[in-house]
Structure formats: C-alpha cells, structure tokens
Design a protein around this motif. Sequence first.
Motif, PDB file in Angstrom:
ATOM      1  N   THR A   1      -2.185  -2.401   6.315  1.00  0.00           N
ATOM      2  CA  THR A   1      -3.476  -2.880   5.828  1.00  0.00           C
ATOM      3  C   THR A   1      -3.996  -3.962   6.754  1.00  0.00           C
ATOM      4  O   THR A   1      -3.286  -4.891   7.089  1.00  0.00           O
ATOM      5  CB  THR A   1      -3.318  -3.463   4.410  1.00  0.00           C
TER       6      THR A   1
ATOM      7  N   THR B   1       0.831  -1.203   0.000  1.00  0.00           N
ATOM      8  CA  THR B   1       0.000   0.000   0.000  1.00  0.00           C
ATOM      9  C   THR B   1       0.865   1.252   0.000  1.00  0.00           C
ATOM     10  O   THR B   1       0.575   2.235  -0.692  1.00  0.00           O
ATOM     11  CB  THR B   1      -0.934   0.000   1.223  1.00  0.00           C
TER      12      THR B   1
ATOM     13  N   GLU C   1      -6.263  -3.788  -3.954  1.00  0.00           N
ATOM     14  CA  GLU C   1      -6.188  -2.346  -4.193  1.00  0.00           C
ATOM     15  C   GLU C   1      -5.784  -2.154  -5.646  1.00  0.00           C
ATOM     16  O   GLU C   1      -5.083  -2.985  -6.206  1.00  0.00           O
ATOM     17  CB  GLU C   1      -5.132  -1.715  -3.292  1.00  0.00           C
TER      18      GLU C   1
ATOM     19  N   ASP D   1      -2.838  -8.780  -0.832  1.00  0.00           N
ATOM     20  CA  ASP D   1      -2.179  -9.389   0.327  1.00  0.00           C
ATOM     21  C   ASP D   1      -2.179 -10.903   0.172  1.00  0.00           C
ATOM     22  O   ASP D   1      -3.217 -11.500  -0.086  1.00  0.00           O
ATOM     23  CB  ASP D   1      -2.944  -9.058   1.622  1.00  0.00           C
TER      24      ASP D   1
END
Length: 202
Positions: free
Chosen positions: A53, A35, A59, A72
């Motif tokens: 996160t 991120t 994302e 992830d």
Amino acid sequence: MEYVTTWFYDVLSFFGLYYKDAKVLFLGLDGAGKTTLLKVLKNGKVDKMAEPTTHAGKEELVYGSLKIEAHDLGGHAGVRRGWKEFFFDVDGVIFIVDSVDRDRFPEAKAALDGLLGSERLASVPFLVLGNKIDVPSSAGDAELRAGIGLMETTGTDPEATKSTGVRPIELFLVSITKKTNIKPAFDWLSAYLKRQVPGASH
Ligand code: GDP
Ligand code: MG
C-alpha cells in the motif's frame, strides 16, 4: 484452499452470531501485510498481484454485522491524535508487524505502545502477528518481542488468565501469504472476544 475458507467462515459466523456491529481493526505500519490479510479473508486466497500500500488511509471489509477496518500507522511519534477517531467501539485489534524489516521495529514499537496506551482501547484484546516468517531471515519470537517491546503476553490458555484483569495480548509468528499459523492466531482472538460478550451463552 478449502481450509482457509473454512476457518474464515467459522470466525465470521462466530462474530455474526454473537455481535451486533462488531468492529475489528487491522493496524500496523505500511508494508506489514494488512491489505494482504484482508484479501485472504475476502477471497479465501492470496492475490499474487498484491502490491504494498502506498497511500495512507482506510480499507474496509464488511461481512454481515462484522466490519473490519485496516489503517496504516507510522511515525516515531506513536499513535497520533487523528487516529483515535477510529478507536470507538472496537471489539478487537490485530496488529501486524513485518518480522523481516528490522530497521522499522522501533517505529512499530512506537505505534504499538501508542495503541496500548490509548484509553479507548484499554480493555480490547490485541492479537499481534509477526508476519512473513516464510522469509528465512525473519526475526524469531525472542528477537521480535525484544524489538517491539512485547516481553510479557497473556498466553494461549484463556482459562489460566481469566481472572487477572489484564488486557489479553499475544504474539503469533505467521505467514499471511503461506497461511502459516493463521488459524491458531484467530482462534486465540475468538476465544477472548467470545468471553467478553454478555449473555453469549443464550
Ligand atoms: P500493508 O501496507 O500493511 O497493507 O501491507 P501489504 O498487505 O500491502 O503487504 C506489503 C507487502 O508484503 C506486499 O508485497 C505483500 O505481498 C507482502 N507480504 C504480505 N504478507 C506476506 C507474507 O506472509 N510473506 C511475505 N514474504 N510477504 C508478504
Ligand atoms: Mg495496505
């Protein structure tokens, strides 16, 4: 920082020039820095309020024809079935490891092994980032390679490895927040992406 913005736009315009619908994945365990890297790319700076996160998920950052998806990964089972839906039409993978979090090296290794064994990613270049080297206790090159099982890599000279037919994969030790060594890492990936594009010289 002008410098960061400049190299990023160089990379983006590169993709925009040579690709239709290029897709790059940012993968790694939660907490690795995906991120944060997205934010650096999006804003040209680090958001000091960035928090780890907490929710698994996707994302996305779209810039022209380039799409970056961050996911992830985690769990000792390696790459789970459900993730493979993300692996269609991928042009490059950036796998990020927290080089401070030694306890999770085995988990990161399992995830990386799973990715490297995935048929859909068989010829995709892998840029592995050992992140957070601004932290004094972070693992060095040798320790990190041993920890995640990445002993042999392509090297940084595309010409020298051109004919081997081996998937390009290389490790760079970086600090995303301090922007240390990020540019050489992206330059490496760009060089391999470029060579894969048919008719790129036209
Ligand atoms: P993600 O789960 O992979 O998306 O990881 P995040 O980007 O949310 O980062 C997790 C934590 O690591 C956050 O607190 C970040 O500020 C921190 N972090 C990310 N990159 C670096 C870095 O280069 N150095 C240090 N010291 N911390 C970082
Ligand atoms: Mg994240």
